[in-house]
Design an enzyme around this catalytic site. Structure first.
Site, PDB file in Angstrom:
ATOM      1  N   HIS A  64       0.873  -1.184   0.000  1.00  0.00           N
ATOM      2  CA  HIS A  64       0.000   0.000   0.000  1.00  0.00           C
ATOM      3  C   HIS A  64       0.906   1.230   0.000  1.00  0.00           C
ATOM      4  CE1 HIS A  64      -3.843  -2.111   0.596  1.00  0.00           C
ATOM      5  NE2 HIS A  64      -3.085  -3.007   1.224  1.00  0.00           N
ATOM      6  N   GLU A  71      -9.727   3.234   9.143  1.00  0.00           N
ATOM      7  CA  GLU A  71     -10.855   2.535   9.773  1.00  0.00           C
ATOM      8  C   GLU A  71     -11.221   3.143  11.126  1.00  0.00           C
ATOM      9  OE1 GLU A  71      -8.867  -0.821   7.317  1.00  0.00           O
ATOM     10  OE2 GLU A  71      -8.214   0.915   8.468  1.00  0.00           O
ATOM     11  N   THR A 100      -9.327  -0.274   2.002  1.00  0.00           N
ATOM     12  CA  THR A 100     -10.663   0.131   2.417  1.00  0.00           C
ATOM     13  C   THR A 100     -11.048   1.490   1.838  1.00  0.00           C
ATOM     14  OG1 THR A 100     -10.182  -0.972   4.519  1.00  0.00           O
ATOM     15  CG2 THR A 100     -12.164   0.363   4.432  1.00  0.00           C
ATOM     16  N   TYR A 131     -11.051  -2.506  -2.216  1.00  0.00           N
ATOM     17  CA  TYR A 131     -11.851  -3.502  -1.519  1.00  0.00           C
ATOM     18  C   TYR A 131     -13.239  -3.650  -2.136  1.00  0.00           C
ATOM     19  CZ  TYR A 131      -9.024  -4.214   2.780  1.00  0.00           C
ATOM     20  OH  TYR A 131      -8.072  -4.567   3.689  1.00  0.00           O
ATOM     21  N   HIS A 225      -3.344 -12.868   2.770  1.00  0.00           N
ATOM     22  CA  HIS A 225      -3.656 -12.891   4.215  1.00  0.00           C
ATOM     23  C   HIS A 225      -4.081 -14.296   4.663  1.00  0.00           C
ATOM     24  CE1 HIS A 225      -3.417  -8.702   3.509  1.00  0.00           C
ATOM     25  NE2 HIS A 225      -4.684  -8.475   3.225  1.00  0.00           N
ATOM     26  N   ARG A 228      -3.824 -15.309   8.372  1.00  0.00           N
ATOM     27  CA  ARG A 228      -4.416 -14.418   9.387  1.00  0.00           C
ATOM     28  C   ARG A 228      -5.127 -15.179  10.505  1.00  0.00           C
ATOM     29  NH1 ARG A 228      -1.494  -9.908   9.065  1.00  0.00           N
ATOM     30  NH2 ARG A 228      -2.207  -8.386   7.544  1.00  0.00           N
ATOM     31  N   ASP A 286       2.352  -6.471   2.627  1.00  0.00           N
ATOM     32  CA  ASP A 286       1.222  -5.611   3.017  1.00  0.00           C
ATOM     33  C   ASP A 286       1.751  -4.312   3.617  1.00  0.00           C
ATOM     34  OD1 ASP A 286      -1.482  -5.072   3.054  1.00  0.00           O
ATOM     35  OD2 ASP A 286      -1.893  -6.139   4.908  1.00  0.00           O
ATOM     36  N   SER A 290      -2.856  -0.599   6.958  1.00  0.00           N
ATOM     37  CA  SER A 290      -3.212  -0.681   8.367  1.00  0.00           C
ATOM     38  C   SER A 290      -3.387  -2.150   8.721  1.00  0.00           C
ATOM     39  CB  SER A 290      -4.512   0.081   8.640  1.00  0.00           C
ATOM     40  OG  SER A 290      -5.593  -0.513   7.949  1.00  0.00           O
TER      41      SER A 290
END
Length: 381
Positions: A64, A71, A100, A131, A225, A228, A286, A290
């Site tokens: 990113h 968020e 996002t 997203y 991910h 995760r 990533d 965030s």
């Protein structure tokens, strides 16, 4: 411009022993064992690497690089990736994405940052979209973005199984994937759909539904991910056995690990122990995203930013802590992502490919030099 690197203990990523590499402008012109006549003369700059390890420059399919987050409100936005940090990270090829927020951060911002990083000596690409569906685009359509913008490789990071996504239906995912695939075929690109996978119980099932209800293959998706949660990891292994690719995230926090995330190096080791085909596994940082935490009701608890340097660090953990063969581990962070992204000139050290390479300390997992497109762009002080 000709440069001859000698006495390089080469991993291409397979081990080739003590070699010399001839670099012509941006690309590798030839590789030969030491002692084999290769090139000489006043027009050649010769650099003796003194037996240090040399591996391909890392390929990161999710960065990113204009920041992410938000968020928790505007005070929780993560910063842009700085050029100096990028050049020192060991990542020589990186693909940018929106997350996002596709309102205050836009595809135009993303493309501009990619071109800034390219001007700084790296190889930067990006995805169109974010997203949510319908995708945010540069030209007005996903197809034209992929066709006409050289840096755009596909669409992403499209969110599934996550409360922050737009909860796409199977029909919407089919339409999106078909458009990306067709555009990729026309443009000679991968046209892949890069997938953000959340921790909802549906896991990767939305992608299987696309494959069941259309002629589109699982390989058109590139979900990340997958480490995760433990449940998602197990579903990811099944997805890989079914013919898909899976990607593990190297950036993490103590809180995420305490919540059940599997460290990326451990995820690689477990996947190999489960006899997953190595070419279906890759790693991404990533970076500058965030890394948020939510409670059981979806309320925001806090976040930390991802780090680009975590990719190189995780590679060292794979080799030194989990005993994974260097050629297998190195491929996870270079060749496999390059293949998935359709970047045939990246990910390996061989004649005809871009001269992106890392020079490591002779004994320790430490980065001494970064070479990108035939030029040394970073040297450890």
């Amino acid at each position: 411009m000709l440069t001859l690197l000698t006495h390089a203990r080469l991993f291409a990523p397979e081990p080739l022993g003590l070699c010399q590499l001839l670099i012509s402008d941006r690309r590798i012109a030839a590789i030969a064992p030491m002692g084999t006549p290769l090139a000489s003369g006043p027009a050649i700059t010769e650099i003796d690497l003194q037996g240090r390890r040399v591996i391909p420059g890392l390929v990161d399919p999710l960065v990113h690089f204009i920041g992410g987050g938000g968020e928790g409100g505007f005070g929780q936005r993560t910063p842009e990736l700085g050029l100096a940090e990028a050049r020192a990270s060991g990542v020589t090829t990186l693909v940018g994405a929106l997350g996002t927020d596709a309102v205050t951060r836009t595809p135009a911002n993303l493309l501009g940052k990619a071109r800034e990083l390219n001007a700084g000596g790296l190889s930067a690409y990006c995805y169109t979209g974010s997203y949510q569906l319908p995708p945010a685009t540069l030209t007005g359509t996903l197809r034209e973005d992929i066709l006409f913008v050289p840096e755009v490789l596909g669409v992403g990071e499209v969110a599934i199984s996550d409360h922050r996504g737009s909860q796409p239906t199977t029909a919407e995912l089919i339409r999106l994937t078909a458009e990306a695939r067709t555009a990729g075929l026309l443009a000679g690109k991968a046209g892949l759909v890069f997938i953000h996978t959340g921790d909802a119980g549906t896991h990767l099932e939305p992608l299987r539904a696309v494959a069941r209800e259309s002629a589109l293959p699982l390989a058109q998706f590139y979900p990340t991910h997958i480490n995760r949660t433990r449940a998602l990891f197990e579903d990811g292994l099944r997805f890989a056995r079914e013919g898909g690719r899976i990607d593990f995230t190297t950036s993490t926090t103590p809180e995420l690990l305490a919540d059940g995330e599997i460290p990326a190096a451990a995820a690689v080791a477990r996947a190999l122990e489960a006899r997953i085909e190595p070419s279906r596994l890759s790693l991404s940082s990533d970076a500058n995203a965030s890394l948020p935490r939510f409670d059981a009701q979806g309320r925001f608890l806090g976040l930390e930013p991802g780090r680009l340097g975590s990719l190189f660090e995780t590679l060292g953990e794979c080799i030194e802590e989990h005993g994974i063969a260097p050629e297998l581990a190195i491929a996870m962070a270079s060749q496999h992502a390059a293949e998935a992204l359709g970047l045939t000139h990246k990910g390996r050290l061989e004649a005809g490919r871009d001269a992106d390479l890392l020079v490591l300390d002779e004994t320790r997992w430490r980065l001494d030099e970064v070479w990108a497109l035939g030029r040394r762009i970073h040297r450890r002080d």
